[in-house]
Scaffold this active site. Structure first.
Site, short mmCIF file in Angstrom:
data_model
loop_
_atom_site.label_atom_id
_atom_site.label_comp_id
_atom_site.label_asym_id
_atom_site.label_seq_id
_atom_site.Cartn_x
_atom_site.Cartn_y
_atom_site.Cartn_z
N ARG A 254 6.15 -0.69 -4.02
CA ARG A 254 5.73 -1.30 -2.76
C ARG A 254 4.76 -2.45 -2.98
NH1 ARG A 254 6.44 2.01 1.82
NH2 ARG A 254 4.53 1.30 2.77
N GLU B 5 10.92 -15.88 -6.98
CA GLU B 5 10.09 -14.67 -6.88
C GLU B 5 10.07 -13.88 -8.19
OE1 GLU B 5 11.42 -12.04 -3.78
OE2 GLU B 5 13.50 -12.15 -4.43
N LYS C 122 7.20 -4.63 -1.59
CA LYS C 122 8.57 -4.29 -1.21
C LYS C 122 8.73 -4.20 0.30
CE LYS C 122 12.80 -2.97 -2.01
NZ LYS C 122 13.69 -4.10 -2.40
N HIS D 41 18.55 -37.48 1.53
CA HIS D 41 17.62 -37.80 2.62
C HIS D 41 16.18 -37.54 2.20
CE1 HIS D 41 20.86 -38.61 5.40
NE2 HIS D 41 21.46 -37.51 4.94
N LYS E 24 15.60 -15.74 -5.44
CA LYS E 24 15.59 -14.80 -6.58
C LYS E 24 14.88 -15.44 -7.77
CE LYS E 24 16.17 -11.68 -5.17
NZ LYS E 24 16.40 -11.47 -3.79
N ASN F 178 -3.07 2.63 5.33
CA ASN F 178 -2.16 1.48 5.22
C ASN F 178 -2.19 0.77 6.57
OD1 ASN F 178 -1.41 2.44 2.77
ND2 ASN F 178 0.70 2.93 3.34
N GLY F 179 -2.08 -0.55 6.55
CA GLY F 179 -2.07 -1.31 7.80
C GLY F 179 -3.30 -2.19 7.89
N CYS G 143 0.82 -1.20 0.00
CA CYS G 143 0.00 0.00 0.00
C CYS G 143 0.87 1.26 0.00
CB CYS G 143 -0.95 0.09 1.18
SG CYS G 143 -2.13 -1.24 1.27
N GLU H 19 19.35 -17.66 -1.08
CA GLU H 19 19.02 -16.40 -1.74
C GLU H 19 18.91 -16.59 -3.25
OE1 GLU H 19 17.85 -13.85 -0.70
OE2 GLU H 19 18.24 -12.29 -2.19
N TRP I 219 -2.81 -2.81 -1.62
CA TRP I 219 -2.39 -4.22 -1.72
C TRP I 219 -3.41 -4.97 -0.87
CZ3 TRP I 219 -0.56 -8.24 1.41
CH2 TRP I 219 0.18 -9.24 0.76
C1 F6R Z 1 13.19 -10.81 -1.50
C2 F6R Z 1 12.90 -9.70 -0.62
C3 F6R Z 1 12.20 -9.99 0.65
C4 F6R Z 1 12.72 -9.08 1.77
C5 F6R Z 1 11.89 -9.29 3.05
C6 F6R Z 1 12.41 -8.45 4.18
O1 F6R Z 1 13.86 -10.39 -2.65
O2 F6R Z 1 13.18 -8.57 -0.92
O3 F6R Z 1 12.30 -11.33 1.01
O4 F6R Z 1 14.05 -9.38 2.00
O5 F6R Z 1 10.56 -8.94 2.79
O6 F6R Z 1 12.39 -7.09 3.85
P1 F6R Z 1 13.24 -6.04 4.66
O7 F6R Z 1 14.68 -6.35 4.39
O8 F6R Z 1 12.82 -4.72 4.12
O9 F6R Z 1 12.90 -6.22 6.10
#
Ligand code: F6R
Length: 610
Positions: A27, A489, A605, A505, A486, A100-101, A2, A482, A74
């Site tokens: 976001r 997502e 985000k 296993h 990547k 927002n929230g 949001c 990670e 969102w």
């Molecule tokens: C993946 C990604 C998310 C953030 C997670 C934590 O690419 O960006 O998994 O790492 O939402 O976000 P922050 O670091 O802002 O607390």
């Protein structure tokens, strides 16, 4: 998650709102809307889908010298739809709210308001706020908002307007970010800095429980008891160009390429001669001597950075490190196990992740001193932690993190170095060599980026895959967590990470002819073990893409179908370099599939709800 923008001033309010919302697109959202006052009436325009739809609905409309609030939603309560989009209004439609929230007690409040004859049109929790503020409205919007927010449980950042007070916006915040942009003859509200940068870099950061009244030449802030609060001005040190693609096709690829610079800045701003200066987080020899263990708590990629941190800190400083995802840590029963002799570190790019904030508060309530690693100065985590180490990644816009993650990893390597030096597990010569390796990283990352074509070719051949595996041992396993995230997502290809020794296993049952297995092998001491794991999956038909430093290539060539090469560097630092090819692989795969790379489906985000 949001986005909120609000404007009071002389300009045409619509381009300000739409422009601001476009800067918050990263976001994550699924509908958008605005409310503004024109022709003596509250005008509401909102719709499901991208901002472009809203832009089209508003094209040709001009609204100067007035006020307006805008929102990207969102969906949480109710599907994405025109009617569930914000702003929401009271029954008369003369009061508008963006939020927002999550209002956790919205069902109870809704029932209560319905009992008073109030009719609801949407499924959202936010509509409750509009009716509640209206219910308490007796000619002063600020007082009505103050009374209404006392009834709310949950989290909120609010922007509220009323037709009877056509020159002011009232804003409120609890557990959801909201900033007030201070202009000349104009003022703004926004849920994040990028929406403001075109107009001002000076802001007030609203604190929990505060309510603000914004007019074109004044901003008044009140605490929860209605007393005027004195605020210090905060100046944003990012500039508007960082929120632009600057010739790149996507923010994601731009930000991947910014990593050498981000790493250089994150390291070099802390170098004093040959020493890493971490005085910002008060790690003193006295503190270190008393430490029993370290807890690292974070979400998503930041959690993966934490796992890398565990490997490096345990190896270099010989201190046990426990890493937890914040949403688990905060609800550990009956309560998380923490000792006051433990060091507690939270990691968050945005500094606004709800679960990480809750974990930070939980740790503080147990008497722990919390160190934060975050990218956003002025964020909630940066302000609430006892000490903060800011990554110098610069603004990160693509929803999937790249430079944010890698600079977090670098910060943990710096912490490890200082812990090692102070505890004597790194002698002077080892410390110097360690620092020299850190200094090599920016140039070596440039070199890795130059090899992107081979990764692009690989992606062009595999983008129709439905399932891939990422394996590694030790820090390589942490990095692969990670790498796998990547890919999934960005490209929506299902992928799993396993510690290479774990495959047999269970997960090896999923390996079929041509299943892609990415194997990271930067830890020379574990190379033979990894080769055995590669042989195991090859025997079941897997297509193996290995990655290692130049000097180890020969050991993998016989067994892997393809070996991606990293420049030579001490094993301890090689996984950092390996992050880049996997980011590129996720990126190119997503591009070949035609995915929305900068805003992958369902993602936000900044995850400001738990
Ligand atoms: C993946 C990604 C998310 C953030 C997670 C934590 O690419 O960006 O998994 O790492 O939402 O976000 P922050 O670091 O802002 O607390």
């Amino acid at each position: 998650m949001c986005g909120i923008v609000g404007y009071v001033g002389k300009r045409d309010v619509l381009p300000v709102l739409l422009g601001g919302l476009s800067k918050l697109e990263y976001r994550g959202y699924d509908s958008a809307g605005v409310a503004y006052i024109a022709d003596g009436a509250m005008q509401i325009v909102k719709c499901k889908g991208r901002l472009a739809n809203l832009q089209e609905k508003l094209s040709g409309t001009v609204a100067e010298n007035t006020i307006g609030i805008g929102h990207t939603r969102w969906a949480t309560h109710g599907e994405p739809s025109d009617v569930n989009s914000h702003p929401h209004t009271n029954m008369a439609g003369d009061l508008a709210v963006v939020h927002n929230g999550i209002i956790e007690n919205f069902a109870k409040l809704k029932q209560w308001l319905q009992g008073k004859g109030i009719h609801f049109v949407s499924e959202t929790d936010t509509e409750v706020v509009a009716h509640l503020v209206n219910y308490y409205y007796e000619g002063d919007l600020k007082s009505a908002v103050m009374r209404a927010v006392k009834m709310l449980e949950g989290s909120y950042a609010l922007g509220v307007m009323n037709i009877n007070e056509p020159h002011r916006i009232v804003a409120a915040r609890k557990d959801s970010p909201l900033v007030i942009g201070l202009g000349q003859g104009e003022n703004l509200i926004a849920s994040d800095f990028p929406a403001l940068l075109e107009y001002t870099k000076d802001v007030y950061l609203l604190d929990d429980g505060e309510v603000a009244v914004i007019t074109e030449d004044a901003v008044e802030i009140y605490d929860a008891y209605g007393n005027r609060a004195e605020k210090e001005k905060f100046t944003i040190d990012w500039d508007v160009t960082q929120a632009e693609k600057g010739g790149w096709e996507h923010f994601m690829i731009k930000e991947i390429h910014e990593q050498p610079r981000a790493m250089y800045d994150t390291l070099m701003t802390r170098m004093r001669g040959n020493r890493i200066d971490l005085s910002e987080i008060n790690i003193t020899e006295e503190l270190i001597k008393g430490i029993r263990g370290i807890h690292i708590v974070a979400c998503g990629s930041a959690y993966h950075a934490g796992i890398m941190g565990k490997y490096v800190i345990e190896q270099v400083a010989r201190i046990p490190v426990n890493v937890d995802v914040a949403s688990e840590f905060r609800y550990r029963m009956p309560s998380p196990l923490l000792s006051k002799d433990d060091l507690f570190i939270v990691i968050s790019q945005s500094g606004e992740t709800a679960d990480t904030i809750a974990a930070l508060r939980e740790a503080q309530s147990k008497g722990a001193k919390v160190i934060a690693i975050t990218n956003v100065k002025g964020s909630t985590i940066s302000r609430e932690a006892d000490a903060t180490m800011h990554t110098q990644a610069g603004m990160e816009i693509a929803v999937a993190t790249s430079k944010g993650y890698l600079t977090q990893v670098l910060c943990l390597y710096m912490v490890a170095a200082e812990l090692g030096r102070m505890r004597g597990t790194l002698d002077e010569a080892q410390y110097t060599a360690y620092v020299e390796n850190l200094k090599k990283l920016p140039a070596l990352l440039e070199q890795v980026l130059e090899g992107k074509e081979i990764v692009q070719q690989l992606a062009s051949k595999r983008f129709m895959d439905v399932n891939e595996f990422f394996i590694g041992r030790g820090a390589d396993h942490a990095l692969m967590m990670e790498g796998s995230l990547k890919l999934k997502e960005l490209s929506y290809i299902h992928s799993e990470t396993y510690a290479a020794g774990e495959l047999k296993h269970g997960p090896i049952a999923l390996i079929e002819k041509n299943t892609l297995v990415m194997a990271l092998a930067t830890q020379t001491a574990l190379l033979e073990k990894l080769v055995s794991n590669i042989k195991e999956v090859k025997a079941r038909g897997a297509f193996v893409v290995a990655m290692t430093q130049q000097s180890n290539v020969a050991a993998l060539e016989k067994d892997a179908d393809l070996v991606l090469t990293l420049p030579d560097i001490d094993d301890l630092f090689a996984p950092i370099l390996a992050a880049v090819p996997y980011q590129l692989y996720g990126y190119y795969t997503a591009v070949f599939k035609g995915c929305d790379v900068d805003k992958p489906r369902n993602l936000a985000k900044s995850v400001t709800v738990e």
